[in-house]
Design a protein around this motif. Sequence first.
Motif, PDB file in Angstrom:
ATOM      1  N   VAL A 180       0.839  -1.211   0.000  1.00 54.36           N
ATOM      2  CA  VAL A 180       0.000   0.000   0.000  1.00 54.36           C
ATOM      3  C   VAL A 180       0.865   1.248   0.000  1.00 54.36           C
ATOM      4  O   VAL A 180       0.632   2.204  -0.758  1.00 54.36           O
ATOM      5  CB  VAL A 180      -0.940  -0.014   1.221  1.00 54.36           C
ATOM      6  N   ASP A 181       1.889   1.265   0.840  1.00 51.93           N
ATOM      7  CA  ASP A 181       2.768   2.432   0.912  1.00 51.93           C
ATOM      8  C   ASP A 181       3.551   2.632  -0.381  1.00 51.93           C
ATOM      9  O   ASP A 181       3.690   3.756  -0.872  1.00 51.93           O
ATOM     10  CB  ASP A 181       3.743   2.284   2.083  1.00 51.93           C
ATOM     11  N   ILE A 215      -1.880   2.973  -2.625  1.00 48.74           N
ATOM     12  CA  ILE A 215      -3.167   2.346  -2.962  1.00 48.74           C
ATOM     13  C   ILE A 215      -4.252   2.895  -2.052  1.00 48.74           C
ATOM     14  O   ILE A 215      -4.147   2.805  -0.818  1.00 48.74           O
ATOM     15  CB  ILE A 215      -3.060   0.812  -2.828  1.00 48.74           C
ATOM     16  N   PRO A 216      -5.303   3.487  -2.620  1.00 51.59           N
ATOM     17  CA  PRO A 216      -6.320   4.148  -1.791  1.00 51.59           C
ATOM     18  C   PRO A 216      -7.286   3.201  -1.097  1.00 51.59           C
ATOM     19  O   PRO A 216      -7.920   3.564  -0.117  1.00 51.59           O
ATOM     20  CB  PRO A 216      -7.068   5.034  -2.788  1.00 51.59           C
ATOM     21  N   GLN A 217      -7.414   1.959  -1.613  1.00 57.75           N
ATOM     22  CA  GLN A 217      -8.388   1.035  -1.031  1.00 57.75           C
ATOM     23  C   GLN A 217      -7.922  -0.407  -1.209  1.00 57.75           C
ATOM     24  O   GLN A 217      -7.446  -0.785  -2.287  1.00 57.75           O
ATOM     25  CB  GLN A 217      -9.749   1.216  -1.700  1.00 57.75           C
ATOM     26  N   VAL A 218      -8.055  -1.192  -0.160  1.00 58.64           N
ATOM     27  CA  VAL A 218      -7.681  -2.605  -0.187  1.00 58.64           C
ATOM     28  C   VAL A 218      -8.857  -3.431   0.310  1.00 58.64           C
ATOM     29  O   VAL A 218      -9.474  -3.102   1.323  1.00 58.64           O
ATOM     30  CB  VAL A 218      -6.449  -2.875   0.711  1.00 58.64           C
ATOM     31  N   LEU A 268      -3.083  -1.249   8.561  1.00 57.12           N
ATOM     32  CA  LEU A 268      -3.563  -0.557   7.357  1.00 57.12           C
ATOM     33  C   LEU A 268      -4.506   0.610   7.593  1.00 57.12           C
ATOM     34  O   LEU A 268      -4.676   1.454   6.699  1.00 57.12           O
ATOM     35  CB  LEU A 268      -4.273  -1.569   6.449  1.00 57.12           C
ATOM     36  N   SER A 319      -3.392   4.143   6.590  1.00 60.88           N
ATOM     37  CA  SER A 319      -2.779   4.415   5.291  1.00 60.88           C
ATOM     38  C   SER A 319      -3.685   4.146   4.099  1.00 60.88           C
ATOM     39  O   SER A 319      -3.378   4.550   2.973  1.00 60.88           O
ATOM     40  CB  SER A 319      -1.501   3.579   5.132  1.00 60.88           C
ATOM     41  N   THR A 320      -4.801   3.471   4.307  1.00 59.70           N
ATOM     42  CA  THR A 320      -5.690   3.153   3.187  1.00 59.70           C
ATOM     43  C   THR A 320      -7.088   2.869   3.726  1.00 59.70           C
ATOM     44  O   THR A 320      -7.277   2.717   4.939  1.00 59.70           O
ATOM     45  CB  THR A 320      -5.172   1.929   2.405  1.00 59.70           C
ATOM     46  N   THR A 321      -8.064   2.812   2.816  1.00 59.85           N
ATOM     47  CA  THR A 321      -9.405   2.365   3.199  1.00 59.85           C
ATOM     48  C   THR A 321      -9.431   0.844   3.131  1.00 59.85           C
ATOM     49  O   THR A 321      -9.179   0.259   2.073  1.00 59.85           O
ATOM     50  CB  THR A 321     -10.472   2.940   2.257  1.00 59.85           C
TER      51      THR A 321
END
Length: 360
Positions: free
Chosen positions: A32-33, A37-40, A68, A71-73
Amino acid sequence: MYEMADQSWREQPKVISPDVIEATCHNIAEHVDEHAIPQVSVVLHGGEPLLAGHRVVESVARRLHEHLADSTTLRLGIQTNGLLLDQEFLDIFRRWGIRVGVSLDGSEAGHDRHRRYRSGEGSHAQVVEKLKLLTEPENRSLYSGLLCVIDLENDPMETYAGLTACEPPAIDFLMPHGNWDKPPPGRTANRDDTPYADWLIPLFDHWYESMRNEPSVRIFEDIIDISLGIGRASETVGLAPMQVVVIETDGQIEQVDTLKSAFPDATKLGEHVSRSPLSNALWNPSIVARQLGLDALSPACLKCPIHNICGGGHFTHRYQSGTGFLNPSVYCPDLFALISHVTQRLRSDLGVSRRNGSAR
């Protein structure tokens, strides 16, 4: 899948270990970093994931959030047969925002034909009773829908009625896994036969004509959206790139597990969460081949007038020894008939709308 070509599951741990959980969460966070990446989305799957127990399921959810959430949705889901669903699991799902999909094959007779206990007793009554928990007001937001594998022996409208009686927000109809070497039930070499389209088309007409009162049906909505130029990620139809990897219980990073129905080791990438970044999977030739869109289609598919909608069908269903995946789907006649029917109805309705609009 578990009864088909790849039997490597027999040698894997039954339950994911704390070390693999930690390595997986750390690996996803690094990915993700690296790629912003905006969404996982992480789906807990099986086998049957609830067999892992309350403590393991909650541990996975907690560690994913810890790694997470900043850092992301993070979207969490679980796919289950529902039989072990209880209040403690529901409390865990609510605490961590885990949405629940349940496998149900329609009516009692249709479901119990295949989904039986070792005693031979069918499981339909127990699954339906558990589904009542998800329709209670405090749990309704957790209910993501029902997954139903098409069985040509089951009446489609009876199947649909059995599913909608459980008040799902969405239904996902899946065609049984098969390929040109091992065709699915009822699928012959005769391209004039369209048993799966014949099963789905009456359902589509019913759903389409009363859409406002019906649950979402993924395969129908995917075809409609792609036909209208709305981008949608789908393994069944369309040309959207594959965006899934699987982490097995032993920590192996693999391709989507449906490929195990094609040949032994079809999913293997030679990567492990404890020593391989997820980015390695991006460059693996077998995954790259699934990102190519039109360039991944067979010559026969490229000549087809609906190839941009069909996209060659599910990648897994294209396999044939000797030519690999460079073939149309084994469901090609069914997909052509179904997509043609859906798009014809759309064209007809859009034509009426345009004529009405111009008259005004």
